[in-house]
Design a protein around this motif. Structure first.
Motif, PDB file in Angstrom:
ATOM      1  N   MET A   1       0.831  -1.208   0.000  1.00  0.00           N
ATOM      2  CA  MET A   1       0.000   0.000   0.000  1.00  0.00           C
ATOM      3  C   MET A   1       0.863   1.253   0.000  1.00  0.00           C
ATOM      4  SD  MET A   1      -3.007  -1.016   2.627  1.00  0.00           S
ATOM      5  CE  MET A   1      -3.540  -2.709   2.659  1.00  0.00           C
ATOM      6  N   ALA A   2       1.963   1.219   0.735  1.00  0.00           N
ATOM      7  CA  ALA A   2       2.873   2.368   0.768  1.00  0.00           C
ATOM      8  C   ALA A   2       3.458   2.610  -0.623  1.00  0.00           C
ATOM      9  CB  ALA A   2       3.974   2.141   1.791  1.00  0.00           C
ATOM     10  N   GLU A   3       3.822   1.538  -1.316  1.00  0.00           N
ATOM     11  CA  GLU A   3       4.342   1.674  -2.677  1.00  0.00           C
ATOM     12  C   GLU A   3       3.279   2.251  -3.601  1.00  0.00           C
ATOM     13  OE1 GLU A   3       5.760  -2.156  -3.863  1.00  0.00           O
ATOM     14  OE2 GLU A   3       7.284  -2.207  -2.289  1.00  0.00           O
TER      15      GLU A   3
ATOM     16  N   THR B   1      -2.240  10.018  -6.290  1.00  0.00           N
ATOM     17  CA  THR B   1      -2.220  11.459  -6.048  1.00  0.00           C
ATOM     18  C   THR B   1      -3.478  11.963  -5.362  1.00  0.00           C
ATOM     19  OG1 THR B   1      -3.132  11.862  -8.256  1.00  0.00           O
ATOM     20  CG2 THR B   1      -0.730  11.917  -8.029  1.00  0.00           C
ATOM     21  N   ASP B   2      -4.467  11.099  -5.158  1.00  0.00           N
ATOM     22  CA  ASP B   2      -5.715  11.596  -4.573  1.00  0.00           C
ATOM     23  C   ASP B   2      -5.967  11.005  -3.188  1.00  0.00           C
ATOM     24  OD1 ASP B   2      -7.380   9.102  -4.771  1.00  0.00           O
ATOM     25  OD2 ASP B   2      -7.032   9.405  -6.910  1.00  0.00           O
ATOM     26  N   GLY B   3      -6.782  11.710  -2.405  1.00  0.00           N
ATOM     27  CA  GLY B   3      -7.105  11.301  -1.042  1.00  0.00           C
ATOM     28  C   GLY B   3      -7.927  10.037  -0.988  1.00  0.00           C
ATOM     29  N   ASP B   4      -8.693   9.744  -2.050  1.00  0.00           N
ATOM     30  CA  ASP B   4      -9.503   8.524  -2.054  1.00  0.00           C
ATOM     31  C   ASP B   4      -8.626   7.279  -2.000  1.00  0.00           C
ATOM     32  OD1 ASP B   4     -11.877   9.936  -2.107  1.00  0.00           O
ATOM     33  OD2 ASP B   4     -12.090   9.821  -4.291  1.00  0.00           O
ATOM     34  N   ALA B   5      -7.468   7.346  -2.636  1.00  0.00           N
ATOM     35  CA  ALA B   5      -6.553   6.196  -2.617  1.00  0.00           C
ATOM     36  C   ALA B   5      -6.055   5.945  -1.200  1.00  0.00           C
ATOM     37  CB  ALA B   5      -5.384   6.431  -3.567  1.00  0.00           C
ATOM     38  N   VAL B   6      -5.722   7.021  -0.485  1.00  0.00           N
ATOM     39  CA  VAL B   6      -5.247   6.883   0.890  1.00  0.00           C
ATOM     40  C   VAL B   6      -6.353   6.295   1.760  1.00  0.00           C
ATOM     41  CG1 VAL B   6      -4.451   8.139   2.934  1.00  0.00           C
ATOM     42  CG2 VAL B   6      -3.578   8.752   0.680  1.00  0.00           C
ATOM     43  N   ARG B   7      -7.565   6.807   1.612  1.00  0.00           N
ATOM     44  CA  ARG B   7      -8.693   6.294   2.389  1.00  0.00           C
ATOM     45  C   ARG B   7      -8.908   4.805   2.100  1.00  0.00           C
ATOM     46  NH1 ARG B   7     -13.079   7.966   5.211  1.00  0.00           N
ATOM     47  NH2 ARG B   7     -14.945   6.694   5.039  1.00  0.00           N
ATOM     48  N   GLY B   8      -8.829   4.430   0.845  1.00  0.00           N
ATOM     49  CA  GLY B   8      -8.994   3.029   0.471  1.00  0.00           C
ATOM     50  C   GLY B   8      -7.939   2.141   1.100  1.00  0.00           C
ATOM     51  N   MET B   9      -6.714   2.642   1.150  1.00  0.00           N
ATOM     52  CA  MET B   9      -5.630   1.864   1.754  1.00  0.00           C
ATOM     53  C   MET B   9      -5.840   1.713   3.252  1.00  0.00           C
ATOM     54  SD  MET B   9      -2.181   2.926  -0.259  1.00  0.00           S
ATOM     55  CE  MET B   9      -2.558   4.601  -0.688  1.00  0.00           C
ATOM     56  N   LEU B  10      -6.257   2.779   3.913  1.00  0.00           N
ATOM     57  CA  LEU B  10      -6.504   2.701   5.359  1.00  0.00           C
ATOM     58  C   LEU B  10      -7.657   1.747   5.666  1.00  0.00           C
ATOM     59  CD1 LEU B  10      -6.028   6.446   6.332  1.00  0.00           C
ATOM     60  CD2 LEU B  10      -4.463   4.545   6.774  1.00  0.00           C
ATOM     61  N   GLU B  11      -8.705   1.797   4.870  1.00  0.00           N
ATOM     62  CA  GLU B  11      -9.827   0.872   5.065  1.00  0.00           C
ATOM     63  C   GLU B  11      -9.382  -0.566   4.834  1.00  0.00           C
ATOM     64  OE1 GLU B  11     -12.799   2.446   2.440  1.00  0.00           O
ATOM     65  OE2 GLU B  11     -13.479   3.928   3.913  1.00  0.00           O
ATOM     66  N   SER B  12      -8.484  -0.753   3.883  1.00  0.00           N
ATOM     67  CA  SER B  12      -7.953  -2.085   3.608  1.00  0.00           C
ATOM     68  C   SER B  12      -7.152  -2.614   4.796  1.00  0.00           C
ATOM     69  CB  SER B  12      -7.079  -2.039   2.348  1.00  0.00           C
ATOM     70  OG  SER B  12      -6.635  -3.313   2.009  1.00  0.00           O
ATOM     71  N   ILE B  13      -6.370  -1.751   5.427  1.00  0.00           N
ATOM     72  CA  ILE B  13      -5.610  -2.146   6.625  1.00  0.00           C
ATOM     73  C   ILE B  13      -6.571  -2.514   7.742  1.00  0.00           C
ATOM     74  CG2 ILE B  13      -4.059  -1.328   8.443  1.00  0.00           C
ATOM     75  CD1 ILE B  13      -2.700   0.411   6.274  1.00  0.00           C
ATOM     76  N   GLN B  14      -7.598  -1.696   7.937  1.00  0.00           N
ATOM     77  CA  GLN B  14      -8.584  -1.966   8.990  1.00  0.00           C
ATOM     78  C   GLN B  14      -9.262  -3.319   8.762  1.00  0.00           C
ATOM     79  OE1 GLN B  14     -11.948   0.761   9.252  1.00  0.00           O
ATOM     80  NE2 GLN B  14     -11.860   0.615  11.482  1.00  0.00           N
ATOM     81  N   THR B  15      -9.621  -3.611   7.528  1.00  0.00           N
ATOM     82  CA  THR B  15     -10.242  -4.897   7.210  1.00  0.00           C
ATOM     83  C   THR B  15      -9.278  -6.043   7.475  1.00  0.00           C
ATOM     84  OG1 THR B  15     -11.663  -3.872   5.552  1.00  0.00           O
ATOM     85  CG2 THR B  15     -11.308  -6.247   5.359  1.00  0.00           C
ATOM     86  N   ALA B  16      -8.012  -5.853   7.135  1.00  0.00           N
ATOM     87  CA  ALA B  16      -7.012  -6.904   7.371  1.00  0.00           C
ATOM     88  C   ALA B  16      -6.865  -7.188   8.865  1.00  0.00           C
ATOM     89  CB  ALA B  16      -5.669  -6.502   6.764  1.00  0.00           C
ATOM     90  N   VAL B  17      -6.860  -6.141   9.672  1.00  0.00           N
ATOM     91  CA  VAL B  17      -6.755  -6.325  11.129  1.00  0.00           C
ATOM     92  C   VAL B  17      -7.997  -7.047  11.652  1.00  0.00           C
ATOM     93  CG1 VAL B  17      -6.675  -5.126  13.347  1.00  0.00           C
ATOM     94  CG2 VAL B  17      -5.170  -4.406  11.490  1.00  0.00           C
TER      95      VAL B  17
END
Length: 118
Positions: free
Chosen positions: A20-22, A28-44
């Motif tokens: 996700m960091a890569e 370039t958009d905030g939606d990508a960051v939000r999607g990555m954070l939600e993905s981490i939350q789901t993984a946890v």
């Protein structure tokens, strides 16, 4: 042996965060960051689920101190709202019937008119 499945899950989460960091470097958009954070939350949540821990949210409007923790209050003049949940901030987690972390909420409290004490 007991901890190995947790370690394997955490290593997988570590790898996923690296991917996700890569991807973030290219996004370039905030939606990508939000999607990555939600993905981490789901993984946890998936890791916890495999260990028998599940998230919960009380459906009842009345505040339940056995399953919820009020971190703040919201004043109200409506007596019907007193001691009910104003806002649900964080899910609780439980293992079977045992509460690991209570649901984090805001609770309505009845506002008393200071002039009525006179």
């Amino acid at each position: 042996k007991v901890q190995r499945p947790i370690f394997v899950d955490l290593i997988q989460l570590h790898d996923d965060i690296g991917k996700m960091a890569e991807a973030q470097e290219r996004a370039t958009d905030g939606d990508a960051v939000r999607g990555m954070l939600e993905s981490i939350q789901t993984a946890v949540e998936d890791i916890l689920y495999r260990q028998g821990v599940e998230p919960f949210r009380n459906q009842a409007e009345a505040f339940d101190p056995r399953r919820q923790r009020a971190v703040t209050t919201t004043p109200t003049e409506d007596p019907a709202l007193a001691k009910t949940v104003a806002q649900r901030l964080r899910a609780g987690f439980q293992s079977g019937e045992k509460i690991i972390r209570p649901e984090i909420v805001t609770v309505y409290t009845l506002r008393t008119d200071p002039r009525s004490a006179e």
